[in-house]
Design a protein around this motif. Structure first.
Motif, PDB file in Angstrom:
ATOM      1  N   VAL A 143      15.534  39.278  43.731  1.00  0.00           N
ATOM      2  CA  VAL A 143      14.221  39.424  44.364  1.00  0.00           C
ATOM      3  C   VAL A 143      13.463  40.548  43.662  1.00  0.00           C
TER       4      VAL A 143
ATOM      5  N   SER B 184      18.619  43.060  48.322  1.00  0.00           N
ATOM      6  CA  SER B 184      18.523  44.496  48.611  1.00  0.00           C
ATOM      7  C   SER B 184      17.477  45.154  47.721  1.00  0.00           C
TER       8      SER B 184
ATOM      9  N   PRO C  22       8.023  38.244  45.663  1.00  0.00           N
ATOM     10  CA  PRO C  22       7.188  38.205  46.862  1.00  0.00           C
ATOM     11  C   PRO C  22       5.918  39.035  46.707  1.00  0.00           C
TER      12      PRO C  22
ATOM     13  N   ASP D  75      23.990  48.889  55.115  1.00  0.00           N
ATOM     14  CA  ASP D  75      23.817  49.113  56.556  1.00  0.00           C
ATOM     15  C   ASP D  75      24.893  48.330  57.328  1.00  0.00           C
TER      16      ASP D  75
ATOM     17  N   VAL E  14      19.078  51.269  42.876  1.00  0.00           N
ATOM     18  CA  VAL E  14      19.192  50.173  43.859  1.00  0.00           C
ATOM     19  C   VAL E  14      18.558  48.896  43.307  1.00  0.00           C
TER      20      VAL E  14
ATOM     21  N   VAL F  79      28.522  47.303  51.601  1.00  0.00           N
ATOM     22  CA  VAL F  79      28.541  47.509  50.152  1.00  0.00           C
ATOM     23  C   VAL F  79      27.309  48.306  49.739  1.00  0.00           C
ATOM     24  N   ASP F  80      27.540  49.320  48.930  1.00  0.00           N
ATOM     25  CA  ASP F  80      26.438  50.014  48.262  1.00  0.00           C
ATOM     26  C   ASP F  80      26.292  49.361  46.896  1.00  0.00           C
ATOM     27  N   VAL F  81      25.170  48.671  46.695  1.00  0.00           N
ATOM     28  CA  VAL F  81      24.991  47.868  45.488  1.00  0.00           C
ATOM     29  C   VAL F  81      24.892  48.727  44.219  1.00  0.00           C
TER      30      VAL F  81
ATOM     31  N   GLU G 282      10.160  45.701  57.731  1.00  0.00           N
ATOM     32  CA  GLU G 282      10.167  47.154  57.902  1.00  0.00           C
ATOM     33  C   GLU G 282       9.660  47.860  56.634  1.00  0.00           C
ATOM     34  N   MET G 283      10.018  47.328  55.461  1.00  0.00           N
ATOM     35  CA  MET G 283       9.563  47.958  54.206  1.00  0.00           C
ATOM     36  C   MET G 283       8.034  47.977  54.130  1.00  0.00           C
TER      37      MET G 283
HETATM   38  N1  LIG Z   1       8.422  43.746  52.135  1.00  0.00           N
HETATM   39  C1  LIG Z   1       7.598  43.561  51.103  1.00  0.00           C
HETATM   40  O1  LIG Z   1       6.367  43.615  51.248  1.00  0.00           O
HETATM   41  C2  LIG Z   1       8.166  43.253  49.734  1.00  0.00           C
HETATM   42  C3  LIG Z   1       7.266  42.914  48.713  1.00  0.00           C
HETATM   43  C4  LIG Z   1       7.754  42.606  47.454  1.00  0.00           C
HETATM   44  C5  LIG Z   1       9.119  42.656  47.210  1.00  0.00           C
HETATM   45  N2  LIG Z   1       9.971  43.003  48.217  1.00  0.00           N
HETATM   46  C6  LIG Z   1      11.392  43.034  47.901  1.00  0.00           C
HETATM   47  O2  LIG Z   1      12.070  42.137  48.773  1.00  0.00           O
HETATM   48  C7  LIG Z   1      13.402  42.610  49.011  1.00  0.00           C
HETATM   49  C8  LIG Z   1      13.664  42.647  50.494  1.00  0.00           C
HETATM   50  O3  LIG Z   1      12.766  43.550  51.071  1.00  0.00           O
HETATM   51  P1  LIG Z   1      12.568  43.709  52.661  1.00  0.00           P
HETATM   52  O4  LIG Z   1      11.116  43.764  52.887  1.00  0.00           O
HETATM   53  O5  LIG Z   1      13.412  42.718  53.371  1.00  0.00           O
HETATM   54  O6  LIG Z   1      13.132  45.201  52.823  1.00  0.00           O
HETATM   55  P2  LIG Z   1      13.997  45.873  53.994  1.00  0.00           P
HETATM   56  O7  LIG Z   1      13.867  47.336  53.769  1.00  0.00           O
HETATM   57  O8  LIG Z   1      13.618  45.310  55.318  1.00  0.00           O
HETATM   58  O9  LIG Z   1      15.486  45.386  53.653  1.00  0.00           O
HETATM   59  C9  LIG Z   1      16.161  45.830  52.493  1.00  0.00           C
HETATM   60  C10 LIG Z   1      17.662  45.712  52.727  1.00  0.00           C
HETATM   61  O10 LIG Z   1      18.322  46.233  51.555  1.00  0.00           O
HETATM   62  C11 LIG Z   1      19.411  47.051  52.013  1.00  0.00           C
HETATM   63  N3  LIG Z   1      19.775  48.046  51.008  1.00  0.00           N
HETATM   64  C12 LIG Z   1      19.050  49.131  50.627  1.00  0.00           C
HETATM   65  N4  LIG Z   1      19.747  49.876  49.760  1.00  0.00           N
HETATM   66  C13 LIG Z   1      20.939  49.250  49.564  1.00  0.00           C
HETATM   67  C14 LIG Z   1      22.092  49.540  48.791  1.00  0.00           C
HETATM   68  N5  LIG Z   1      22.164  50.643  48.012  1.00  0.00           N
HETATM   69  N6  LIG Z   1      23.130  48.677  48.834  1.00  0.00           N
HETATM   70  C15 LIG Z   1      23.083  47.566  49.625  1.00  0.00           C
HETATM   71  N7  LIG Z   1      22.029  47.259  50.391  1.00  0.00           N
HETATM   72  C16 LIG Z   1      20.964  48.084  50.361  1.00  0.00           C
HETATM   73  C17 LIG Z   1      18.875  47.699  53.287  1.00  0.00           C
HETATM   74  O11 LIG Z   1      19.914  48.246  54.084  1.00  0.00           O
HETATM   75  C18 LIG Z   1      18.136  46.533  53.937  1.00  0.00           C
HETATM   76  O12 LIG Z   1      18.984  45.761  54.761  1.00  0.00           O
HETATM   77  C19 LIG Z   1      13.505  43.972  48.313  1.00  0.00           C
HETATM   78  O13 LIG Z   1      14.141  43.809  47.062  1.00  0.00           O
HETATM   79  C20 LIG Z   1      12.060  44.378  48.134  1.00  0.00           C
HETATM   80  O14 LIG Z   1      11.891  45.263  47.054  1.00  0.00           O
HETATM   81  C21 LIG Z   1       9.530  43.292  49.479  1.00  0.00           C
END
Ligand SMILES: NC(=O)c1ccc[n+]([C@@H]2O[C@H](COP(=O)([O-])OP(=O)(O)OC[C@H]3O[C@@H](n4cnc5c(N)ncnc54)[C@H](O)[C@@H]3O)[C@@H](O)[C@H]2O)c1
Length: 265
Positions: free
Chosen positions: A146, A96, A191, A44, A119, A67-69, A197-198
């Motif tokens: 993560v 990510s 976590p 993003d 991803v 970057v697309d990871v 937002e997720m």
């Molecule tokens: N929110 C939850 O309840 C929760 C629970 C357990 C684990 N997690 C993990 O925690 C981490 C962070 O989650 P979050 O809640 O902040 O999510 P989020 O959706 O708010 O943020 C995720 C970020 O990853 C980026 N991203 C997605 N695809 C990508 C790609 N191909 N290349 C580079 N960047 C990319 C997005 O643009 C975004 O900025 C994730 O790995 C998620 O799986 C979240």
């Protein structure tokens, strides 16, 4: 001229993938407060504004890159640009991630499975491949991935996501054993529910499928958490900073649960 940084991470270079929002953004802010130089990445373009905001504090110490990871060449280019700009990489935090569209395994479109694995699993692997030569050369480093509380058991309707995070833990453990002799540690933060937002999107979608409001859905989900609520992203960022710091020096191959006790029920 910028003031010389102070804090636990003064002089350290921290690379964060997924820094545009949510946990990654909070992680960037936490490391910035501790004096780190930051190399921020996200698919993003908002990541550039994040760098701009953090750079206001000290314009010399924050770089950003789209970057697309899932793309090996982009991961390699990120690592190269970071070394060119800052000279080293002390910490790699891969935050990510994407959530899958809910579906039974019997109905899960294979494209969706591939997207989530790309991803959540391939991405951190590609990033490790990109930074490990530099970390070996400089005599050490810390990798923090993560995962999730969904990385321990399969959960109905989230089979692809669970598989992606299970596999990420396995890859992190393999890196830990392989790279210990090079002074490199690799750990996960797992976590529970994080109020980003997720999480909010997952609640909205589940509420819609049950014909209830998102607020009602939130009450149902949060009641499953012994501490009673999803945490703010800062609570996960604190754990990532800990695993990136020397205070975690005897930890490698671990998964640090930060989940409000949700696995106890
Ligand atoms: N929110 C939850 O309840 C929760 C629970 C357990 C684990 N997690 C993990 O925690 C981490 C962070 O989650 P979050 O809640 O902040 O999510 P989020 O959706 O708010 O943020 C995720 C970020 O990853 C980026 N991203 C997605 N695809 C990508 C790609 N191909 N290349 C580079 N960047 C990319 C997005 O643009 C975004 O900025 C994730 O790995 C998620 O799986 C979240």
């Amino acid at each position: 001229m910028s003031a010389s940084p102070s804090g636990r991470f003064a002089g350290k270079v921290v690379m964060i993938v997924g820094a545009a929002r949510g946990v990654g953004l909070a992680t960037a802010q936490a490391f910035a407060r501790e004096g780190a130089s930051l190399s921020l990445a996200d698919i993003d373009p908002a990541v550039e504004q994040v760098a701009g905001q953090l750079g206001d504090v000290d314009g010399e110490r924050v770089a950003a890159r789209r970057v697309d990871v899932t793309d090996a060449a982009q991961c390699q280019a990120l690592a190269a640009a970071t070394v060119e700009r800052f000279g080293r990489i002390d910490v790699l935090a891969v935050v990510s991630g994407v959530l899958q569209k809910t579906a039974r395994i019997s109905d899960l479109p294979i494209e969706e499975f591939d997207r989530v694995l790309a991803v959540n699993t391939k991405g951190p692997l590609l990033m490790a491949q990109a930074v490990l030569p530099q970390m070996r050369q400089q005599g050490g480093g810390r990798i923090v991935n993560v995962a999730s509380w969904f990385a321990y058991n399969g959960h109905a309707y989230f089979g692809g996501y669970c598989a992606s995070k299970f596999a990420l833990r396995a890859i992190t453990q393999a890196i830990a054993e392989e790279e210990a002799e090079n002074g490199i540690t690799a750990n996960c933060v797992s976590p529970g529910n994080v109020d980003t937002e997720m999480h909010r999107r997952a609640l909205r979608e589940e509420a819609e499928s049950r014909g209830i409001t998102a607020e009602e859905m939130k009450e149902i989900e949060w009641a499953k958490i012994p501490l009673g609520h999803a945490c703010p992203p800062e609570d996960i960022a604190d754990a990532i900073v800990f695993l990136g710091s020397d205070q975690s020096r005897y930890m490698t191959g671990a998964s640090l649960d930060v989940n409000g006790g949700v696995l106890l029920r």
